[in-house]
Design a protein around this motif. Structure first.
Motif, PDB file in Angstrom:
ATOM      1  N   GLY A  40     -23.198  84.849 -29.809  1.00  0.00           N
ATOM      2  CA  GLY A  40     -21.825  84.885 -29.328  1.00  0.00           C
ATOM      3  C   GLY A  40     -21.643  84.465 -27.883  1.00  0.00           C
ATOM      4  O   GLY A  40     -20.550  84.615 -27.337  1.00  0.00           O
ATOM      5  N   GLU A  41     -22.702  83.919 -27.278  1.00  0.00           N
ATOM      6  CA  GLU A  41     -22.589  83.540 -25.870  1.00  0.00           C
ATOM      7  C   GLU A  41     -22.917  82.061 -25.679  1.00  0.00           C
ATOM      8  O   GLU A  41     -23.217  81.337 -26.624  1.00  0.00           O
ATOM      9  CB  GLU A  41     -23.516  84.408 -25.015  1.00  0.00           C
ATOM     10  N   GLY A  42     -22.861  81.634 -24.433  1.00  0.00           N
ATOM     11  CA  GLY A  42     -23.144  80.245 -24.127  1.00  0.00           C
ATOM     12  C   GLY A  42     -24.628  79.942 -24.141  1.00  0.00           C
ATOM     13  O   GLY A  42     -25.452  80.814 -24.369  1.00  0.00           O
ATOM     14  N   LEU A  43     -24.962  78.682 -23.902  1.00  0.00           N
ATOM     15  CA  LEU A  43     -26.348  78.227 -23.942  1.00  0.00           C
ATOM     16  C   LEU A  43     -26.983  78.288 -22.566  1.00  0.00           C
ATOM     17  O   LEU A  43     -26.345  78.003 -21.562  1.00  0.00           O
ATOM     18  CB  LEU A  43     -26.408  76.784 -24.446  1.00  0.00           C
TER      19      LEU A  43
ATOM     20  N   ARG B   9     -12.298  85.380 -24.092  1.00  0.00           N
ATOM     21  CA  ARG B   9     -13.612  85.514 -24.739  1.00  0.00           C
ATOM     22  C   ARG B   9     -13.462  85.547 -26.256  1.00  0.00           C
ATOM     23  O   ARG B   9     -14.305  85.030 -26.977  1.00  0.00           O
ATOM     24  CB  ARG B   9     -14.313  86.785 -24.276  1.00  0.00           C
ATOM     25  N   VAL B  89     -17.083  79.236 -32.330  1.00  0.00           N
ATOM     26  CA  VAL B  89     -17.172  79.492 -30.891  1.00  0.00           C
ATOM     27  C   VAL B  89     -16.935  78.163 -30.183  1.00  0.00           C
ATOM     28  O   VAL B  89     -17.544  77.149 -30.531  1.00  0.00           O
ATOM     29  CB  VAL B  89     -18.544  80.061 -30.496  1.00  0.00           C
ATOM     30  N   LEU B  91     -17.335  76.205 -26.837  1.00  0.00           N
ATOM     31  CA  LEU B  91     -18.134  76.254 -25.617  1.00  0.00           C
ATOM     32  C   LEU B  91     -17.695  75.168 -24.653  1.00  0.00           C
ATOM     33  O   LEU B  91     -17.489  74.025 -25.053  1.00  0.00           O
ATOM     34  CB  LEU B  91     -19.620  76.041 -25.945  1.00  0.00           C
ATOM     35  N   PHE B 104     -23.504  76.011 -19.382  1.00  0.00           N
ATOM     36  CA  PHE B 104     -22.534  76.427 -20.375  1.00  0.00           C
ATOM     37  C   PHE B 104     -21.819  77.712 -19.984  1.00  0.00           C
ATOM     38  O   PHE B 104     -22.423  78.606 -19.366  1.00  0.00           O
ATOM     39  CB  PHE B 104     -23.228  76.649 -21.726  1.00  0.00           C
ATOM     40  N   GLY B 105     -20.566  77.811 -20.372  1.00  0.00           N
ATOM     41  CA  GLY B 105     -19.835  79.062 -20.276  1.00  0.00           C
ATOM     42  C   GLY B 105     -20.219  79.973 -21.431  1.00  0.00           C
ATOM     43  O   GLY B 105     -21.005  79.589 -22.300  1.00  0.00           O
ATOM     44  N   GLN B 106     -19.656  81.164 -21.439  1.00  0.00           N
ATOM     45  CA  GLN B 106     -19.996  82.127 -22.481  1.00  0.00           C
ATOM     46  C   GLN B 106     -19.286  81.840 -23.795  1.00  0.00           C
ATOM     47  O   GLN B 106     -19.631  82.418 -24.820  1.00  0.00           O
ATOM     48  CB  GLN B 106     -19.666  83.541 -22.012  1.00  0.00           C
ATOM     49  N   GLY B 107     -18.316  80.962 -23.763  1.00  0.00           N
ATOM     50  CA  GLY B 107     -17.649  80.579 -24.997  1.00  0.00           C
ATOM     51  C   GLY B 107     -16.455  81.442 -25.339  1.00  0.00           C
ATOM     52  O   GLY B 107     -16.306  82.561 -24.845  1.00  0.00           O
ATOM     53  N   ARG B 109     -14.714  82.876 -28.771  1.00  0.00           N
ATOM     54  CA  ARG B 109     -14.886  83.029 -30.224  1.00  0.00           C
ATOM     55  C   ARG B 109     -13.508  83.087 -30.868  1.00  0.00           C
ATOM     56  O   ARG B 109     -12.735  84.004 -30.620  1.00  0.00           O
ATOM     57  CB  ARG B 109     -15.662  84.297 -30.552  1.00  0.00           C
TER      58      ARG B 109
END
Lengths: 110, 113
Positions: A40-43, B9, B89, B91, B104-107, B109
């Motif tokens: 659920g997070e970025g890379l 988020r 998600v 990104l 990258f950001g946290q995205g 969802r």
């Protein structure tokens, strides 16, 4: 993407065990990149490999590029719960956009 | 150094509704990317900006997706109207040049119900 395949699709290991993740390209590689992603997070960028036979290490993670076989391997030594996540390989191809593999989901049991 | 910031988020919307995502790249990064990552798959590039110009939007479903990067800094990605298959998600990433060594950001969802 179909250009990049990863194996295994998922992996569960006991803490302290070594493991290897493979990334295989259907086309000639001009560079191979490894990323880690928490669910659920970025890379997070791990390593970039550009030359055949190149090997890089960061802490307990080592990646190698076998250009002739058009594949790369990511090896984790003495795995820890903090290594858990999704490992993605990515590559740039001549005349194409940068693409990612489908990812390998790693779980490390304490 | 501040990283790539994305908001919100999480977002849950009904199909046919509209939604917008925001991204603030790392200061000084000229290249900005939007990726879509469907569960169980690797990220797929939707659009790439170089400053405020579009470099590549070949995989952006232009009938419903749009993106802009005014003044070459922040960017917004919009979906209108959303479909169930847009659940993913999203990104955002930025880099100093065209290289994939991007941050990258946290995205965000997105769940479309």
């Amino acid at each position: 993407s179909q250009e990049l395949e990863q194996s295994p699709q998922s992996l569960i290991v006991q803490e302290g065990k070594n493991l290897t993740i493979n990334c295989t390209s259907s086309k000639t590689l001009y560079g191979l990149y490894w990323y880690k992603q928490k669910y659920g997070e970025g890379l997070i960028f791990l390593m970039m490999l550009q030359k055949g036979g190149e090997e890089k290490s960061h802490e307990k993670i080592t990646a190698k590029l076998d250009e002739k076989k058009q594949q790369s391997s990511l090896h984790i030594t003495a795995s820890q719960p903090s290594h858990a996540g999704i490992y993605l390989c990515g590559a740039g191809y001549y005349g194409q956009n940068f693409v990612f593999g489908p990812g390998t989901r790693l779980s490390v049991l304490p | 150094e501040a990283g790539v910031a994305q908001s919100p988020r999480y977002k849950i919307i009904e199909k046919r509704q509209s939604v917008a995502f925001w991204c603030n790249p790392i200061s000084g990064h000229a290249t900005l990317y939007w990726y879509q990552q469907i569960l169980g798959q690797g990220p797929k590039l939707l659009i790439q900006f170089q400053n405020n110009g579009v470099v590549d939007d070949s995989q952006l479903p232009k009938d419903r997706f749009s993106a802009e990067r005014l003044k070459g800094v922040d960017s917004t990605l919009k979906i209108q109207p959303a479909k169930l298959e847009d659940s993913a998600v999203y990104l955002c990433a930025s880099s100093l040049d065209h290289g994939p060594e991007a941050f990258f950001g946290q995205g965000t969802r997105l769940t479309v119900v």
